[in-house]
Every structure is written in C-alpha cells, then in structure tokens.
Design an enzyme around this catalytic site. Sequence first.
Site, short mmCIF file in Angstrom:
data_model
loop_
_atom_site.label_atom_id
_atom_site.label_comp_id
_atom_site.label_asym_id
_atom_site.label_seq_id
_atom_site.Cartn_x
_atom_site.Cartn_y
_atom_site.Cartn_z
N ASP B 187 0.86 -1.16 0.00
CA ASP B 187 0.00 0.00 0.00
C ASP B 187 0.90 1.23 0.00
O ASP B 187 1.94 1.24 0.65
CB ASP B 187 -0.83 -0.07 1.31
CG ASP B 187 -1.97 0.91 1.31
OD1 ASP B 187 -3.11 0.45 1.41
OD2 ASP B 187 -1.70 2.12 1.22
N GLU B 230 -5.07 2.43 -3.61
CA GLU B 230 -3.60 2.46 -3.67
C GLU B 230 -3.01 1.16 -3.14
O GLU B 230 -1.87 1.10 -2.74
CB GLU B 230 -3.07 3.68 -2.91
CG GLU B 230 -3.23 3.64 -1.39
CD GLU B 230 -4.58 4.16 -0.89
OE1 GLU B 230 -5.56 4.16 -1.66
OE2 GLU B 230 -4.64 4.54 0.29
#
Lengths: 204, 322
Positions: B187, B230
């Site tokens: 991430d 993300e």
Amino acid sequence: MTDLSFTEEQRDCLQELINVAMGLASDKLARFLNTFVHLQVPAIGLVNAAEIPEQFRGQYQGLNSSMISLGFFGDGGLRGETILLYKLENAGKIAALLGYDDDATSEAEMLTDISSILTTTFLNGLAEQLDNSFSYAAPRIISSRDNDFISKLEQTAFHWQLALKVDIRYELTDYSFDCNMILLIPGEAVLKLKTILDQVLAEF
Amino acid sequence: MNIDWLSGPLLQQLNSGVILLNNQLQIVYINPYICRRADIQLELVQGKDLFSVFADAPKAWLSRKLNSVLTLQSPAFSSWEQRQYLFKLPHLRPVSSANQYMAQNCNMLPLTEPRTGEQFVCLLIEDATDAYVYQSQLQQSNLQLLQVNRLDGLTGVLNRNYWQQQLEVEVQRAGRYQHPLSLLFFDLDKFKRLNDDYGHQAGDIVLIEVAKLIGSLLRETDLFGRYGGEEFAIILPDTPLEGAIEVAKRICRRVAATPIAYKQQQLMTSVSVGVSQFSTAVTADELIQHADLALYQAKRNGRNQVVTYYPELIDSLKKVKA
C-alpha cells in the site's frame, strides 16, 4: 407427415450400392496409397438424426477426436452432409502414409485432407451407383481436440431429419485405421433417394 | 439454344481464378483473372511446369494434393484458414490490410476430356481476402477485449478480478504439486495526503510510476495486480517465504529511493508491505487475509517497511478493533 422410412427392399438395395461404392473407394485408395487396403463390408443403419449424438457418446467422448463435415449436392434434389469421426491417434497413422510428416502442414490441413480423400472417394462411387454426380463444398472442421464433442455433434445433427450411419473400417497392410462416417440427408432428399432406389430395383 | 459460345467469355470475365493442368502438372490454360494478377502471358507459360511458373507455391504439398485428385478422381480443397494462399497474388483491397497477398480458397477438380479421355486437374481460386481481414480484425478485437477485461485501466497491471482468479489457480497448483507460494500486499504510504497536497492527477502519476517500477523488479511468472485504490498485490509462484521477504524489502527500498517527477517537482513516496506464505491448510482467501494483516501491522509499525504474517496478528487486530 411423409413417411421417410425405407422398405426392406430399399434398405437392402442401399446397402448393396454402398458396398459397391466402398469397393470402388478402397480400390482407388489402395492405388493411391500404394498399399493393400482391405475394406470390411460397412454396417449401415438408418437412424433419426437426433439419435446420432447419443450413439457416439460412448465411443468418442473424452478422447482426442476430430469431426469433419463435408457438404454435397447432387442432381435431382439429392443433397446432404457427411461427417467423418475419428480419433486423432488414428489420423496420425494415415497421415504418415500420405506423406504428411515431411513438411510444415498444419494439423487442421491434414485433418481436412484425410477427410476429403476418404469421403469424396466414397461419395463419388455412390453417385456413380445412383447414376448421379455430386459436387462438394470444402471440408470444415467442426471439432478437434475438443471436450465439447457431443454437443457440437448435436448442433450439427439438429438440422437434419434422417441420418445414414456408415461404420467403416479401413485396414491397411501395416496400419489400422478406423473411422465412422455419418451421411446426413434432409427429408426431401430422402424421398428422392427412395425414388432412385425404386428405379434401381425396377431395373434389376 | 446453343450455349457453346458461353464458356469462352465466361472464363475471360470470371471473377475467380482458373488454372488447368495436365496429368504432368503442366499448364494448359490460365484465365485472365490469374494472368493479370500474376503478370504472366498465357502463350509464354503454356506447357510449362506449374512450379516453374509459380516458383513460390508449396511444391511438395500441392503436387501431392494434385496427384491425389488425378489418382482418386476426387476433388481436393485448400482453405485460407489453414493455408493463407497457394500462389502469391496481389489483392485489390486497401493497403491498410496487413496481409500482402490475396487470401485464397481453392477447389481442385478432376476433369476428363470427353473425346480423348485425357485427364486434367482444374484449380478454381477464389479471393478470400475480405474474410481473412475481417477475421484478423475480429481476433485482434477479441484479444484487446480480453486484455481490457484483465488489466487495470490506470496502471496496466492485472485488475482485481483477474488477479483473484489467478490466485485461485496458483493456490490449487501449489497445493497439487507441493510447491511453495507467497503473497505480497502493499500500500502506498500517506497516499491520501499526497492527493490532498498535489491533486488527484499527481496521485495517478505516482500510482502509474510506482507500478512501473515494481513491475520491473518482478519475474515474468509473478502476478502483479491492483487490489483497490492504492493497494496492490503480488503472487509469487514457486517462492518460499525467505525469497518473498527479499523481494518485498527490495520493493520497499527502491520505491523509497526513487523520486517521481511531477510538474517540475520530485515527489517522494514509500510503501508498506505485508507478506504471507501458502501452506496446504490455507485457502486463497486466508492467504489474502494474512498478507493484509501483515500489511496493517507494517503501517502500525511506522510504514515504509516489511512485515511477515504470524498467527498472533489476528489476536492483535481483535484488540485494536475492540
């Protein structure tokens, strides 16, 4: 509904004509392949086209099989489609005999070549016996290396009313090659075929 | 009515090719359709061997086929689907079509001269370029659709749906062959702030560039997908835990060390990575859950680092949620 069924005489007559056509075919093939071709008298059966897929399920399901179709048109409304069924391992044997291992011929091309040689040689003989002549469409691979063999056969057989099932076994001196041929004939053409058979019977 | 006069003009104007050969495969007749396209004159090629005139034709294969027509007196066929063309002839289609030569269907027919009984073979050649072009376009479209269906539009890595399907496949494979299999979840750190400070366009660029950078660190066989926003995930087939940790650390280091250019600015970012390992008792869903928990722990530990899953993480998560 029109009766498409054959009388016993018509059926015997057709069997005889097919035997002769097969004899002619095996003679030509033997000369072409340059090896002795023994042809067993083919077993023929007239069946409802809808029953065809079930008849071949056990024999071909799950195997590497090929199904090649070839359409033909004759004079006087005689027309139909032949389907040649065989196992791919068998195809390899006859392909080697035909000399297909020496160049970059694709498998698809090899399959259609074998089928058209086997079917047109037989059909030409049959046309001759029926005092007819056939013209052919290019062979088409319906299925090859395919798990969905039977459902494709179902889709094909669906269009036809009557099927003439011809079991052929070609035995070559050093090879063995089995295949099944199905002659699919639409209803009108069956009536035409019956008329032709009656004519042949009347002449004898 | 007598129609003997018909065959001449028909052969002249027929929109298909006709080549007639004798039983020695020597040229007897070629109609204008072929003569014009091949730029040959009938008078100059009559009596010549077919393969001396059409030197590019597949000789071994075609002569075998033509001989089968003569011997068996049965027709033979050649389809563009199996062999695009027999003879190199130009076609009248737009140059935009990728194929240079006319795609051809060919019928090879046995013919017998009625009076002398002499045997011939006739090649009827049809232009199948249209069908060929349409099919090529169709195949290309199908391929593109397949890719669109599998890839993430922004970053070009696998999309979540396809990636998850692949995970199922790889988990089954690893189970069946007793091969190791590891999973990375990562991430982008503080991505929301990056979006707030520089705008979503900057965020998009960072996603694209990070995906590109990480892609360059992976093997062909690794399966790299975008899991959401993300968050990204990587399946590492045939990779034991130690190898996966190694890859994860390399990803961490490289992302943190690589500035991303955006409108004359250099943006710095970092990633947190969670690692999990397949064992026969673990399902694909659990494998994802484990990597996700490890990733969560990496964030809690202060980001820009790698954490490997351990069973106690499940309990620690429960405490946080409580």
